[in-house]
Design a protein around this motif. Structure first.
Motif, PDB file in Angstrom:
ATOM      1  N   GLN A 135       0.831  -1.212   0.000  1.00  0.00           N
ATOM      2  CA  GLN A 135       0.000   0.000   0.000  1.00  0.00           C
ATOM      3  C   GLN A 135       0.863   1.258   0.000  1.00  0.00           C
ATOM      4  OE1 GLN A 135      -2.094  -1.652   3.213  1.00  0.00           O
ATOM      5  NE2 GLN A 135      -4.079  -1.230   2.252  1.00  0.00           N
ATOM      6  N   PHE A 136       1.993   1.176   0.683  1.00  0.00           N
ATOM      7  CA  PHE A 136       2.864   2.341   0.754  1.00  0.00           C
ATOM      8  C   PHE A 136       3.452   2.661  -0.629  1.00  0.00           C
ATOM      9  CE2 PHE A 136       6.788   4.624   2.043  1.00  0.00           C
ATOM     10  CZ  PHE A 136       6.169   5.647   2.731  1.00  0.00           C
ATOM     11  N   MET A 137       3.706   1.609  -1.396  1.00  0.00           N
ATOM     12  CA  MET A 137       4.244   1.784  -2.759  1.00  0.00           C
ATOM     13  C   MET A 137       3.315   2.681  -3.565  1.00  0.00           C
ATOM     14  SD  MET A 137       7.004   0.178  -3.411  1.00  0.00           S
ATOM     15  CE  MET A 137       8.092  -1.071  -2.801  1.00  0.00           C
ATOM     16  N   GLU A 138       2.014   2.398  -3.435  1.00  0.00           N
ATOM     17  CA  GLU A 138       1.040   3.171  -4.214  1.00  0.00           C
ATOM     18  C   GLU A 138       1.102   4.644  -3.823  1.00  0.00           C
ATOM     19  OE1 GLU A 138      -2.686   1.183  -3.526  1.00  0.00           O
ATOM     20  OE2 GLU A 138      -1.779  -0.718  -4.150  1.00  0.00           O
ATOM     21  N   LEU A 139       1.264   4.887  -2.512  1.00  0.00           N
ATOM     22  CA  LEU A 139       1.336   6.276  -2.048  1.00  0.00           C
ATOM     23  C   LEU A 139       2.612   6.945  -2.544  1.00  0.00           C
ATOM     24  CD1 LEU A 139       0.103   5.871   1.619  1.00  0.00           C
ATOM     25  CD2 LEU A 139      -1.036   7.092  -0.209  1.00  0.00           C
ATOM     26  N   MET A 140       3.687   6.174  -2.564  1.00  0.00           N
ATOM     27  CA  MET A 140       4.963   6.743  -3.011  1.00  0.00           C
ATOM     28  C   MET A 140       4.894   7.137  -4.474  1.00  0.00           C
ATOM     29  SD  MET A 140       8.155   5.025  -1.094  1.00  0.00           S
ATOM     30  CE  MET A 140       7.923   3.362  -1.561  1.00  0.00           C
ATOM     31  N   ASP A 141       4.131   6.331  -5.211  1.00  0.00           N
ATOM     32  CA  ASP A 141       3.970   6.676  -6.631  1.00  0.00           C
ATOM     33  C   ASP A 141       3.285   8.030  -6.751  1.00  0.00           C
ATOM     34  OD1 ASP A 141       5.186   4.409  -7.295  1.00  0.00           O
ATOM     35  OD2 ASP A 141       3.350   3.246  -7.654  1.00  0.00           O
ATOM     36  N   ALA A 142       2.325   8.284  -5.825  1.00  0.00           N
ATOM     37  CA  ALA A 142       1.577   9.541  -5.876  1.00  0.00           C
ATOM     38  C   ALA A 142       2.429  10.715  -5.405  1.00  0.00           C
ATOM     39  CB  ALA A 142       0.318   9.426  -5.011  1.00  0.00           C
ATOM     40  N   ASP A 143       3.439  10.443  -4.557  1.00  0.00           N
ATOM     41  CA  ASP A 143       4.237  11.524  -3.983  1.00  0.00           C
ATOM     42  C   ASP A 143       5.721  11.142  -3.988  1.00  0.00           C
ATOM     43  OD1 ASP A 143       5.424  13.470  -2.495  1.00  0.00           O
ATOM     44  OD2 ASP A 143       3.928  13.461  -0.904  1.00  0.00           O
ATOM     45  N   PRO A 144       6.450  11.508  -5.039  1.00  0.00           N
ATOM     46  CA  PRO A 144       7.854  11.074  -5.169  1.00  0.00           C
ATOM     47  C   PRO A 144       8.736  11.556  -4.018  1.00  0.00           C
ATOM     48  CG  PRO A 144       7.080  12.250  -7.135  1.00  0.00           C
ATOM     49  CD  PRO A 144       6.002  12.359  -6.138  1.00  0.00           C
ATOM     50  N   LYS A 145       8.373  12.713  -3.405  1.00  0.00           N
ATOM     51  CA  LYS A 145       9.191  13.218  -2.298  1.00  0.00           C
ATOM     52  C   LYS A 145       9.171  12.239  -1.120  1.00  0.00           C
ATOM     53  CE  LYS A 145       7.667  17.440  -1.953  1.00  0.00           C
ATOM     54  NZ  LYS A 145       7.234  18.589  -1.284  1.00  0.00           N
ATOM     55  N   LEU A 146       8.024  11.543  -1.039  1.00  0.00           N
ATOM     56  CA  LEU A 146       7.836  10.598   0.070  1.00  0.00           C
ATOM     57  C   LEU A 146       8.883   9.492  -0.010  1.00  0.00           C
ATOM     58  CD1 LEU A 146       6.159   9.669   2.447  1.00  0.00           C
ATOM     59  CD2 LEU A 146       4.539   8.627   0.869  1.00  0.00           C
ATOM     60  N   LYS A 147       9.079   8.989  -1.216  1.00  0.00           N
ATOM     61  CA  LYS A 147      10.040   7.898  -1.394  1.00  0.00           C
ATOM     62  C   LYS A 147      11.443   8.344  -0.964  1.00  0.00           C
ATOM     63  CE  LYS A 147      11.562   4.361  -4.435  1.00  0.00           C
ATOM     64  NZ  LYS A 147      11.453   3.676  -5.681  1.00  0.00           N
ATOM     65  N   GLU A 148      11.779   9.541  -1.362  1.00  0.00           N
ATOM     66  CA  GLU A 148      13.097  10.083  -1.022  1.00  0.00           C
ATOM     67  C   GLU A 148      13.254  10.195   0.501  1.00  0.00           C
ATOM     68  OE1 GLU A 148      14.852  14.250  -2.074  1.00  0.00           O
ATOM     69  OE2 GLU A 148      13.907  13.335  -3.858  1.00  0.00           O
ATOM     70  N   ALA A 149      12.199  10.753   1.134  1.00  0.00           N
ATOM     71  CA  ALA A 149      12.274  10.980   2.593  1.00  0.00           C
ATOM     72  C   ALA A 149      12.353   9.665   3.357  1.00  0.00           C
ATOM     73  CB  ALA A 149      11.063  11.781   3.058  1.00  0.00           C
ATOM     74  N   VAL A 150      11.499   8.715   2.973  1.00  0.00           N
ATOM     75  CA  VAL A 150      11.492   7.453   3.718  1.00  0.00           C
ATOM     76  C   VAL A 150      12.801   6.695   3.496  1.00  0.00           C
ATOM     77  CG1 VAL A 150      10.319   5.933   2.066  1.00  0.00           C
ATOM     78  CG2 VAL A 150      10.047   5.538   4.476  1.00  0.00           C
ATOM     79  N   THR A 151      13.331   6.784   2.278  1.00  0.00           N
ATOM     80  CA  THR A 151      14.587   6.077   2.009  1.00  0.00           C
ATOM     81  C   THR A 151      15.708   6.639   2.872  1.00  0.00           C
ATOM     82  OG1 THR A 151      13.848   5.790  -0.254  1.00  0.00           O
ATOM     83  CG2 THR A 151      16.153   5.336   0.168  1.00  0.00           C
ATOM     84  N   SER A 152      15.804   7.976   2.924  1.00  0.00           N
ATOM     85  CA  SER A 152      16.935   8.505   3.707  1.00  0.00           C
ATOM     86  C   SER A 152      16.732   8.223   5.199  1.00  0.00           C
ATOM     87  CB  SER A 152      17.166   9.985   3.402  1.00  0.00           C
ATOM     88  OG  SER A 152      16.385  10.786   4.222  1.00  0.00           O
ATOM     89  N   THR A 153      15.465   8.317   5.689  1.00  0.00           N
ATOM     90  CA  THR A 153      15.238   8.003   7.111  1.00  0.00           C
ATOM     91  C   THR A 153      15.573   6.548   7.398  1.00  0.00           C
ATOM     92  OG1 THR A 153      13.449   9.571   7.154  1.00  0.00           O
ATOM     93  CG2 THR A 153      13.511   8.005   8.967  1.00  0.00           C
TER      94      THR A 153
END
Ligand SMILES: Nc1ncnc2c1ncn2[C@@H]1O[C@H](COP(=O)(O)OP(=O)(O)OP(=O)(O)O)[C@@H](O)[C@H]1O
Length: 750
Positions: free
Chosen positions: A714-732
């Motif tokens: 489910q998180f993947m789908e959200l990340m697709d909607a918000d690319p900044k999210l992927k960046e933030a979660v990856t660095s955290t």
């Protein structure tokens, strides 16, 4: 605070020291114990002397019966000798009876007195003692060990003394009646002394090891009983059986060796005694043939020698009983020798009821040298006020409470009640005005009424009912078939956690304390019960001084004072509003715990605002966070249940809505190494949101806990909607992974 684990570093509760007693020292101690009952012990000693005398009289009489009465056909002399023997026999039988009566009485009295002393000393021990001494060892002292000492006193010691004296006197008489034969016997005698030498130390060594293993096994059985639910739900039966089987195998080996070497002591002595008898008989017969001895003398001599043989045989039966008693005595002495925790000083005074305050003044404290826990703490708790102590896990909150309850003394600084140092006060006067409710209250296996009465032993039945009503448990008790007489089962196992806690509160209320200590008193309960019990406590404790250690803030917002601790120091203090206004550590913790809703059926949800408090979500739009909050699932974990285990492929991210969980890794085989605690508002497992890597540590619920989880899909789908999210979660995720790796390395080093 877990009252099982605390360990004082100062004079309180010095760990019990091993008391090794040598065989002869034990004989001395056993005589000392027996002669506590002087009259009875003297009667037993007299009875033994009579029996020894008769045992000597018998063989001596043979000489006169054969040489004088039979050879001279003197019927008068024969009748007289037989008459003397008959009287001797009756006296001997009476003495035996007296001995049995005396030893049985002494044995039972010594057993009672030892148990009384041990029980009384146990009451004075510190938590340190209980955490370091296996329960099974303590229980064994009251069962098999006391029995072994009783057996040693009733059977071992009298037999040992009697046989020893019989051997010495018989030997002396041998010299009197025929010194040449006696010399032969004496020359052969060392064989008897040396024959068992190789076996004694081994019998003792394996006997001790067998006893230790036996009490360890009893401990394991006890642990199994306590943890039977965990064993079943975790499917650990086979594993535990195997562990127990391994222990039994070791026990079997040591048991065999202990029994074998103990028997060898007797066997070798008997064989040596047999050699002695054959040797003496041979030499004696030759002397008789040569005319140096009369037949009567030889028969008397052999009678005495058989006496020695019989006594040696009995001695070897008595020795194992004494050896067993000696080992048990060492363990009992260890328990009796354990120093009482913080005894009252000779000048201790009675504390008056608190009027002004309870204070910690410059307090420093460490459980173990070089590991300071409190590092200069000043706290003032005004009388009649409610004070909460909060802070991160391990910050020293429960330690402060332990010091206030004087379970330990500080290493530096003072604890003062109305300016009287607790060290200068009697323990009873402090206990009389305090009461405590701990996180997990163990109840006694007796009726509910008795459990509540433990708060004040002279309370009437009406007062017990009143306390139960105040604690909000009366109505429930009335629904039980036996009402207040219902027995709660071992550890209160027939009641729920909330019911047990209410009974504990009723017990505390019955005491009507001036000062009430609460240590996470409600935090192991579900949200609904916690709120109810919290409200009950607020209502009934209005006039008391309340000191509450808690990690949950919702119930302390109305407290008069909140003290925030970190790493053994007070970092902030004030009211809830003052601390929020400060926007410091408390405000941060408050925000961490806020924003969760838990329904009556235990389902947790989280607000969008709270989600934004999680760093990698802080930049997300409201729309994304709203979607995210709808994808979250509430999951409950009973105390002891794993959330995930090391090595499992990670697929979910978790936020703790309520509860307490622990992180650990398994190092060096199966050894669990704790990494830290997680409680309300903490989150973990974010790496699983970006890739299915195996978990590098395990997480398990410590108390019943509720988490909110998010699945990677489910998180993947959200990340697709918000690319900044992927960046933030990856660095955290990578930052935190690095932190955890560091923690694991430190744990491995430690
Ligand atoms: N009996 C003990 N022996 C040794 N160390 C102990 C003992 N009890 C507590 N500690 C240590 O002292 C520190 C403070 O413990 P304490 O229980 O006071 O913290 P706390 O703030 O109440 O934590 P928590 O909220 O997790 O209960 C911890 O590091 C703990 O491991």
């Amino acid at each position: 605070m877990n009252d099982q684990t605390a360990t004082p570093k100062n004079e309180s509760g010095k760990a019990a020291e091993e008391h090794k007693v040598s065989f002869w020292a034990f004989i001395g101690q056993a005589l000392h114990l027996a002669f506590t009952y002087r009259l009875l012990a003297s009667l037993v000693a007299l009875a033994l002397l009579v029996q020894i005398a008769f045992n000597l009289l018998m063989p001596l009489s043979y000489r006169y019966i054969f040489d004088n009465a039979i050879l001279n056909k003197d019927m008068g002399l024969l009748a007289m000798l037989l008459g003397i023997l008959a009287v001797g026999f009756l006296l001997n039988a009476g003495a035996g009876l007296m001995q049995d009566y005396g030893t049985a009485t002494i044995g039972s009295r010594v057993s009672k007195s030892l148990q009384e002393k041990m029980f009384s000393n146990l009451q004075k021990q510190s938590t340190d003692f209980f955490s370091k001494t296996p329960q099974a060892d303590i229980i064994a002292c009251f069962g098999p060990d006391v029995m072994a000492i009783e057996t040693a006193l009733v059977r071992g010691l009298p037999s040992f003394c009697m046989r020893l004296v019989t051997i010495v006197t018989s030997l002396t008489l041998l010299f009197v009646i025929e010194w040449r034969l006696a010399m032969v016997a004496l020359l052969l005698m060392p064989m008897i002394a040396f024959a068992p030498k190789p076996f004694g130390p081994r019998a003792r060594k394996f006997g001790r090891s067998r006893d230790d293993l036996q009490s360890g096994n009893a401990g394991m059985v006890q642990e199994n009983l306590l943890n039977h639910l965990t064993i079943r739900t975790f499917n650990l039966s086979k594993y535990r059986e195997q562990q127990f089987g391994d222990r039994l195998t070791r026990l079997q080996e040591d048991d065999f060796k202990a029994n074998f070497f103990t028997s060898m002591i007797g066997r070798s002595t008997n064989v040596a005694a047999g050699f002695l008898q054959i040797g003496v008989l041979g030499v004696g017969a030759v002397l008789a043939v040569m005319g140096f001895l009369t037949t009567g003398l030889l028969i008397a001599f052999i009678g005495l020698l058989l006496n020695i043989g019989g006594a040696t045989d009995n001695l070897t039966q008595a020795i194992p009983l004494l050896v067993q008693g000696m080992n048990s005595y060492s363990r009992i002495q260890k328990l009796l020798g354990a120093q009482a925790a913080l005894p009252d000083s000779p000048t201790a005074k009675v504390l008056p009821a608190i009027q002004e305050n309870l204070k910690l003044q410059g307090v420093e404290f460490a459980y173990q040298p070089d590991h300071p826990i409190l590092r200069g703490v000043d706290i003032e708790i005004p009388a009649g006020k409610t004070v909460a102590i909060v802070g991160g896990s391990g910050s020293g909150k429960s330690t402060v409470l332990s010091l206030l309850m004087r379970l330990y003394d500080p290493n530096k600084g003072k604890i003062l009640l109305d300016n009287v140092d607790l060290r200068d006060a009697t323990e009873a006067s402090l206990r009389a005005q305090t009461s405590v409710v701990l996180q997990n209250t163990a109840l006694f296996d007796t009726s509910i009424a008795e459990n509540i009465r433990m708060g004040r032993l002279d309370a009437t039945d009406d007062e017990i009912v009143a306390a139960a009503k105040d604690a909000g448990i009366h109505d429930l008790i009335e629904t039980f078939p036996d009402g207040y007489q219902s027995v709660v089962g071992s550890q209160g196992g027939s009641l729920s956690g909330g019911q047990r806690q209410r009974i504990a509160i009723a017990r505390a209320l019955l005491r009507n304390p001036r000062i009430l200590f609460l240590d996470e008193a409600t935090s192991a309960l579900d949200a609904h019960t916690e709120a109810e019990i919290g409200a009950t406590l607020d209502a009934i404790s209005a006039d008391w001084t309340v000191v509450s250690v808690t990690h949950r803030f919702t119930h302390i917002t109305n407290y008069d004072l909140i003290i925030v601790m970190e790493k053994g120091l007070v970092v902030e203090s004030g009211t809830h509003e003052e601390l929020l206004a400060k926007d410091g550590r408390y405000a941060m913790l408050w925000r961490k715990q806020s924003g969760f809703t838990i329904t009556d059926d235990g389902k947790a949800s989280i607000s969008v605002e709270r989600l934004r408090g999680i760093p990698f979500l802080s930049e997300c739009s409201d729309e994304v966070l709203l979607k995210l909050s709808k994808s979250l699932v509430s999951e409950s974990f009973a105390a002891g249940k794993p959330v995930f285990e090391e090595g499992e492929p990670g697929s979910k991210f978790y936020i703790v809505a309520r509860g307490k969980l622990e992180n650990y890794v398994k190092l060096e085989g199966d050894k669990e190494t704790p990494l830290g605690m997680l409680d309300d508002g903490d989150y973990f497992g974010e790496m699983a949101l970006i890739r299915p890597v195996p978990r590098t540590w395990s997480v398990r619920a410590v108390v019943d806990s509720t988490c909110i989880s998010l699945d990677r899909q489910q998180f993947m789908e959200l990340m697709d909607a918000d690319p900044k999210l992927k960046e933030a979660v990856t660095s955290t995720a990578y930052e935190r992974a690095a932190e955890w790796t560091q923690a694991i390395m430190e744990a491995a080093d430690a």
